[in-house]
Design an enzyme around this catalytic site. Sequence first.
Site, PDB file in Angstrom:
ATOM      1  N   ARG A  71      -7.485  -2.455 -11.683  1.00 14.66           N
ATOM      2  CA  ARG A  71      -6.932  -1.094 -11.736  1.00 14.66           C
ATOM      3  C   ARG A  71      -6.437  -0.608 -10.369  1.00 14.66           C
ATOM      4  O   ARG A  71      -5.745   0.403 -10.314  1.00 14.66           O
ATOM      5  CB  ARG A  71      -7.981  -0.117 -12.281  1.00 14.66           C
ATOM      6  N   GLY A 130     -11.507 -11.123  -6.841  1.00 15.41           N
ATOM      7  CA  GLY A 130     -12.813 -10.854  -7.448  1.00 15.41           C
ATOM      8  C   GLY A 130     -13.099 -11.844  -8.574  1.00 15.41           C
ATOM      9  O   GLY A 130     -14.196 -12.429  -8.659  1.00 15.41           O
ATOM     10  N   HIS A 131     -12.091 -12.076  -9.432  1.00 12.61           N
ATOM     11  CA  HIS A 131     -12.276 -13.045 -10.522  1.00 12.61           C
ATOM     12  C   HIS A 131     -12.459 -14.453  -9.955  1.00 12.61           C
ATOM     13  O   HIS A 131     -13.264 -15.236 -10.450  1.00 12.61           O
ATOM     14  CB  HIS A 131     -11.062 -13.046 -11.465  1.00 12.61           C
ATOM     15  N   GLN A 136     -20.981  -7.904  -9.996  1.00 12.65           N
ATOM     16  CA  GLN A 136     -21.884  -6.771  -9.731  1.00 12.65           C
ATOM     17  C   GLN A 136     -21.162  -5.422  -9.784  1.00 12.65           C
ATOM     18  O   GLN A 136     -21.790  -4.400 -10.004  1.00 12.65           O
ATOM     19  CB  GLN A 136     -22.555  -6.946  -8.360  1.00 12.65           C
ATOM     20  N   LYS A 137     -19.841  -5.417  -9.583  1.00 18.50           N
ATOM     21  CA  LYS A 137     -19.139  -4.131  -9.620  1.00 18.50           C
ATOM     22  C   LYS A 137     -19.421  -3.417 -10.942  1.00 18.50           C
ATOM     23  O   LYS A 137     -19.600  -2.216 -10.983  1.00 18.50           O
ATOM     24  CB  LYS A 137     -17.632  -4.328  -9.432  1.00 18.50           C
ATOM     25  N   MET A 157     -10.388  -9.720 -18.498  1.00 13.53           N
ATOM     26  CA  MET A 157      -9.284  -9.055 -19.201  1.00 13.53           C
ATOM     27  C   MET A 157      -7.973  -9.400 -18.496  1.00 13.53           C
ATOM     28  O   MET A 157      -6.964  -8.699 -18.660  1.00 13.53           O
ATOM     29  CB  MET A 157      -9.515  -7.540 -19.247  1.00 13.53           C
ATOM     30  N   HIS A 207      -7.622 -11.482  -9.854  1.00 14.10           N
ATOM     31  CA  HIS A 207      -7.536 -11.267  -8.408  1.00 14.10           C
ATOM     32  C   HIS A 207      -8.707 -11.996  -7.738  1.00 14.10           C
ATOM     33  O   HIS A 207      -9.477 -12.701  -8.426  1.00 14.10           O
ATOM     34  CB  HIS A 207      -7.543  -9.759  -8.096  1.00 14.10           C
ATOM     35  N   SER A 262     -10.356  -4.584  -7.912  1.00  8.24           N
ATOM     36  CA  SER A 262     -10.311  -4.261  -9.335  1.00  8.24           C
ATOM     37  C   SER A 262      -8.866  -4.376  -9.804  1.00  8.24           C
ATOM     38  O   SER A 262      -7.939  -4.060  -9.043  1.00  8.24           O
ATOM     39  CB  SER A 262     -10.798  -2.815  -9.536  1.00  8.24           C
TER      40      SER A 262
HETATM   41  O1  PAF Z   1     -15.598  -7.007 -17.172  1.00  8.13           O
HETATM   42  C1  PAF Z   1     -14.601  -7.185 -17.908  1.00  8.13           C
HETATM   43  O2  PAF Z   1     -13.531  -7.600 -17.464  1.00  8.13           O
HETATM   44  C2  PAF Z   1     -14.705  -6.896 -19.401  1.00  8.13           C
HETATM   45  O3  PAF Z   1     -15.513  -5.799 -19.641  1.00  8.13           O
HETATM   46  C3  PAF Z   1     -15.180  -8.121 -20.224  1.00  8.13           C
HETATM   47  C4  PAF Z   1     -16.571  -8.539 -19.832  1.00  8.13           C
HETATM   48  C5  PAF Z   1     -14.212  -9.260 -20.019  1.00  8.13           C
HETATM   49  C6  PAF Z   1     -15.202  -7.764 -21.715  1.00  8.13           C
HETATM   50  O4  PAF Z   1     -13.942  -7.398 -22.174  1.00  8.13           O
END
Ligand code: PAF
Length: 289
Positions: free
Chosen positions: A194, A43-44, A155-156, A37, A41, A192
């Site tokens: 958030r 994590g991604h 995993q989070k 989304m 960061h 996260s």
């Molecule tokens: O984990 C997320 O960021 C969201 O739930 C996802 C998998 C991209 C679906 O919108």
Amino acid sequence: MMKTDQKVAVCHSINEVREKIREIKTAGNTIGFVPTMGALHEGHISLFSHAAKSSDVLVASIFVNPEQFGPNEDFDRYPRQLEEDLKVCANENISVVFAPSKDEMYDEKKYLQIKIEQLNKHLCGASRPGFFEGILLIVNKLFNIIEPDVAVFGQKDYQQFQIIKQMVREFNHAVDLEMAPIIRANDGLALSSRNTYLSDEQRLIAPSLYRTLSFISDQIKSGVHKPALLISHQKDELEAKGLEVDYLNVYTSDTLQPVTELTKGEKYLIAGAVYAGETRLIDNILTVV
Ligand code: PAF
């Protein structure tokens, strides 16, 4: 991993991204996909690195999915920073970013929905009605559009991973799912998007969730096999620190049901969700007893 020196191809429409995917596949490459989304960061980035190990070309999606937010949740204020995210993607050797609009993804009126049994009864599913249905809807659509060979999730969001795994199985998506470990700040807080909402004061107490989960994990590894009292004390301690506990418990790691008595040799999910002010934080640990 195919090294590309070209820029990230940013596709806003389904037709455009399908065309790119066709080119990549025709050239004989496998696709590793990371749905996000945005507000990317570390994590991604770890999900991208994970996907790079098992595929030739990386594709990411960036879409704040309205269907997975409840009416009183943070859809409007969820961080959106496409330009910055695209720079991250370029650095991480992402070849294609699919960043559609809401109208591109959803018709005004939908006649179908996905229903989930059991797996969303506890954990986040209990307090966020419609959340996992919204996630399955978008991930199902993204899998149909991107047709990835491998898709990586963190995993989070363990409950999300388990529910998507079941969807892939029951709906016969031809994708291998991989779960990448949680990436944490130095003080243990799970990364996260958030976390950016946290005030300085909230940021200081936020790592208590991970410390609590680790404590419960240590206790059950060293012999506590009826964890109810332990959990109840730990909830009180979190509340005393100023965090509001949504849930904190031990669950079966596959069917995600709460357990009152642990069996030696079994794998369990120790998971919690708390609010620091308005901000919801989730975290978990997988433990074999
Ligand atoms: O984990 C997320 O960021 C969201 O739930 C996802 C998998 C991209 C679906 O919108």
